[in-house]
Design a protein around this motif. Structure first.
Motif, PDB file in Angstrom:
ATOM      1  N   SER A  14      -4.443 -51.655   4.709  1.00  0.00           N
ATOM      2  CA  SER A  14      -5.363 -52.000   5.801  1.00  0.00           C
ATOM      3  C   SER A  14      -6.620 -52.677   5.243  1.00  0.00           C
ATOM      4  O   SER A  14      -7.290 -53.422   5.946  1.00  0.00           O
ATOM      5  CB  SER A  14      -5.770 -50.740   6.570  1.00  0.00           C
ATOM      6  N   TYR A  15      -6.939 -52.395   3.968  1.00  0.00           N
ATOM      7  CA  TYR A  15      -8.161 -52.896   3.323  1.00  0.00           C
ATOM      8  C   TYR A  15      -9.379 -52.657   4.221  1.00  0.00           C
ATOM      9  O   TYR A  15     -10.293 -53.486   4.275  1.00  0.00           O
ATOM     10  CB  TYR A  15      -8.033 -54.380   2.973  1.00  0.00           C
ATOM     11  N   SER A  16      -9.352 -51.538   4.922  1.00  0.00           N
ATOM     12  CA  SER A  16     -10.458 -51.178   5.807  1.00  0.00           C
ATOM     13  C   SER A  16     -11.446 -50.303   5.047  1.00  0.00           C
ATOM     14  O   SER A  16     -11.172 -49.135   4.769  1.00  0.00           O
ATOM     15  CB  SER A  16      -9.928 -50.433   7.037  1.00  0.00           C
ATOM     16  N   ARG A  17     -12.578 -50.865   4.679  1.00  0.00           N
ATOM     17  CA  ARG A  17     -13.559 -50.112   3.906  1.00  0.00           C
ATOM     18  C   ARG A  17     -14.079 -48.913   4.688  1.00  0.00           C
ATOM     19  O   ARG A  17     -14.312 -47.845   4.115  1.00  0.00           O
ATOM     20  CB  ARG A  17     -14.716 -51.029   3.502  1.00  0.00           C
ATOM     21  N   SER A  18     -14.258 -49.087   5.987  1.00  0.00           N
ATOM     22  CA  SER A  18     -14.738 -47.971   6.802  1.00  0.00           C
ATOM     23  C   SER A  18     -13.722 -46.834   6.819  1.00  0.00           C
ATOM     24  O   SER A  18     -14.085 -45.651   6.763  1.00  0.00           O
ATOM     25  CB  SER A  18     -15.027 -48.442   8.232  1.00  0.00           C
ATOM     26  N   ALA A  19     -12.414 -47.174   6.878  1.00  0.00           N
ATOM     27  CA  ALA A  19     -11.370 -46.147   6.870  1.00  0.00           C
ATOM     28  C   ALA A  19     -11.302 -45.459   5.513  1.00  0.00           C
ATOM     29  O   ALA A  19     -11.074 -44.250   5.432  1.00  0.00           O
ATOM     30  CB  ALA A  19     -10.016 -46.761   7.214  1.00  0.00           C
TER      31      ALA A  19
END
Length: 440
Positions: free
Chosen positions: A237-242
């Motif tokens: 996802s490369y979602s930093r927040s996640a």
């Protein structure tokens, strides 16, 4: 016939929503692409099912004389107040009817689903295990397809109708083709990361509760797949927040479980691991991965306006608007609902999102709902599923500082629906623990 209408039918409706919500994105894209005339109706399928379930459960509660008991519940009262406030703001701050309908749906659907499941399981607690089973099955679908995307062509979802006009089949980090962000069956990489966060925290909580005592080989394989799948999904996802939310969620459940039992030696080990992570980050700070994925500041492939600047601008704008508009700007005045009106506005912070729509009072009610829910989950933390929801709820609350996390229907309905399963009165959640114990 009475039992079919007031028990079986509501159970089917609520379970269908809980099961199909993980396929909501491909469903609406496929139907909307091939049958455009059905696009609007298919988007609202879950809300329509909720309305039917609401009517049936209202009849069931009336026949059982349970209204007074339900309305004494402070959490139900807070959610009702939040809904009533939305109605009042809708009258005081009118927007286009399309934005209003979309805004009401986005803001209230997951709380309505919580209330429906909460009330239903209070009346019929024997259905709790079915919700848990379907929740696990949904995780297998989402994480299984995520793993499959590792070997499929990046644009494989285009055959279902994914495109720039609907949902992008994939996106990249900072326009770098070496870092492809997958959606799985959700609306985008950030929702996938938030969903994987919930599952990963659950894997850790279950492992701490039962660990090596589980003897059922199928349970072991299931636990292993969910662990590996959630890590892969979180990564791609490369979602930093996640990533931040997952770290916070895992630390929360580990601290809740072992916090009182950590001696000086274990604290020293944690300190050393933390120091190594910091040193490792410093050593990697000039690498392509660190600059592209962590900083979103690649000098070769970066966009003209990087996401960090966009996040900061959105945060500043949202904060200024909240301070200037204590009553809010109206339901449906931000997010995807605002795209249907004349003034589109995106605010990348869920708390500022709520404040912009329903003002300071709305923000206060929303935070109160979160606090009461998390406190009740904490009170049941001996149950691994309650601890999962508490830890992941803390993690998602952190994600909400960077994204309007509860706007995504899959993430919000899964988390709040499962919270209702845990918190519903009647039989406790001990049924799942007993089952796990039997496999031990």
């Amino acid at each position: 016939m009475k039992r079919v209408l007031l028990e079986y039918l509501p159970s089917w409706l609520l379970l269908i929503i809980f099961g199909l919500i993980v396929l909501h994105a491909p469903l609406i894209v496929a139907v909307g692409s091939h049958w455009p005339s059905l696009a609007l109706g298919i988007k609202a399928w879950k809300e329509l099912l909720m309305i039917i379930a609401l009517v049936l459960l209202a009849v069931a509660v009336t026949q059982r004389g349970q209204w007074r008991t339900l309305l004494k519940d402070n959490l139900i009262r807070l959610m009702l107040a939040f809904a009533v406030l939305h109605g009042g703001v809708a009258l005081l701050k009118p927007v286009t009817w399309q934005s209003l309908v979309a805004g009401l749906s986005i803001d209230l659907r997951y709380l309505l689903y919580f209330c429906l499941v909460y009330v239903f399981l209070t009346l019929y607690p024997r259905y709790k295990q079915q919700f848990i089973t379907i929740g696990i099955a949904g995780a297998l679908v989402v994480l299984g397809f995520t793993c499959l995307q590792l070997v499929l062509p990046h644009d494989a979802l285009k055959y279902l109708g994914y495109s720039s006009a609907t949902i992008e089949p994939y996106i990249t980090v900072d326009k770098n083709p070496d870092f492809v962000r997958f959606n799985s069956t959700l609306r985008g990489p950030n929702p996938l990361g938030a969903y994987a966060l919930i599952v990963l925290v659950g894997v850790v909580a279950f492992g701490m509760k039962y660990g090596r005592t589980v003897r059922d080989q199928r349970m072991r394989w299931l636990h292993a797949f969910l662990a590996v799948g959630s890590i892969i999904a979180l990564w791609v996802s490369y979602s930093r927040s996640a990533w931040i939310g997952a770290a916070v969620g895992i630390l929360t459940v580990v601290g809740a479980r072992y916090g009182k039992h950590l001696d000086a030696k274990k604290w020293s080990v944690l300190a050393v691991v933390t120091a190594l992570l910091v040193v490792g980050s410093l050593l990697l700070k000039d690498s392509s991965f660190f600059r592209t994925v962590i900083l979103h500041d690649s000098p070769t492939t970066g966009a003209a306006v990087d996401s960090n600047t966009a996040h900061a601008a959105s945060l500043g704008d949202g904060l200024n608007r909240m301070l200037a508009q204590p009553l809010g700007s109206g339901v449906g005045s931000t997010g995807s609902a605002s795209l249907m009106g004349g003034e589109p506005l995106i605010i990348e912070n869920h708390y500022l999102f709520v404040a912009h729509e329903v003002g300071w009072l709305g923000l206060g009610l929303f935070i109160s709902i979160m606090i009461v829910t998390l406190r009740r989950l904490w009170a049941r933390r001996a149950d691994w599923l309650a601890l999962t929801l508490f830890g992941s709820g803390i993690g998602l609350s952190v994600v909400g500082l960077l994204l309007p996390v509860w706007v995504d229907d899959t993430v919000s309905i899964i988390w709040w629906g499962m919270a209702a399963v845990v918190l519903a009165k009647g039989e406790t959640h001990g049924t799942t623990n007993k089952k796990a114990t039997r496999t031990a």
